[in-house]
Write an enzyme that holds these catalytic residues in place. Sequence first.
Site, short mmCIF file in Angstrom:
data_model
loop_
_atom_site.label_atom_id
_atom_site.label_comp_id
_atom_site.label_asym_id
_atom_site.label_seq_id
_atom_site.Cartn_x
_atom_site.Cartn_y
_atom_site.Cartn_z
N GLU A 1 0.92 3.80 1.86
CA GLU A 1 1.40 4.19 3.19
C GLU A 1 2.58 3.33 3.62
O GLU A 1 3.57 3.85 4.14
CB GLU A 1 0.28 4.03 4.24
N CYS B 1 -6.15 1.83 6.07
CA CYS B 1 -6.78 0.60 6.54
C CYS B 1 -6.15 0.18 7.87
O CYS B 1 -5.23 0.84 8.37
CB CYS B 1 -6.61 -0.49 5.49
N HIS C 1 0.86 -1.19 0.00
CA HIS C 1 0.00 0.00 0.00
C HIS C 1 0.89 1.23 0.00
O HIS C 1 2.03 1.20 0.48
CB HIS C 1 -0.88 0.02 1.24
N CYS D 1 -2.30 -0.38 7.57
CA CYS D 1 -1.53 0.85 7.43
C CYS D 1 -1.62 1.71 8.68
O CYS D 1 -0.61 2.29 9.11
CB CYS D 1 -2.01 1.61 6.20
#
Length: 151
Positions: free
Chosen positions: A55, A83, A53, A86
């Site tokens: 992040e 999420c 991801h 993260c």
Amino acid sequence: MINREKYMREALKQAQMALKYDEVPVGAVIVKDGQIIARAGNKKERSGDATAHAEMLSVKKAQRAIGDWRLNECEIYVTLEPCAMCAGALINARIGKIFFGASDTRFGCCGSLMNLPADTRFNHRCETAGGVLEKECSQILTDFFKGKRQA
């Protein structure tokens, strides 16, 4: 608010780059002392890595940039609410502030589904604010998923 928008626009550029590779268009930048020290967009599909991801990738880059795993003096700007994975990584990295654009009522863990960065049971809490360039951040995601449904 001007600086928040400036940095979120840089995160949106990362989301646009991810979009070019048919990735979910999410982008992130990490800022320390007014300077961007890390940038990333989603790479989950290209890498075959569920943890890739924006992040997560930007946290790794920022840690390398400053030579420490602790990002206390840093802020992250991400186009979509982080999420659980993260948000947990941001807590563990001791990020100072989290700013996001679009809320994520299905998976968002910085205020929507739950608010992990504010949970007092953790040893670190992060200041969190959503809605930074929310319209632009939401639109790129809406367009992406609309295109997927029509394909």
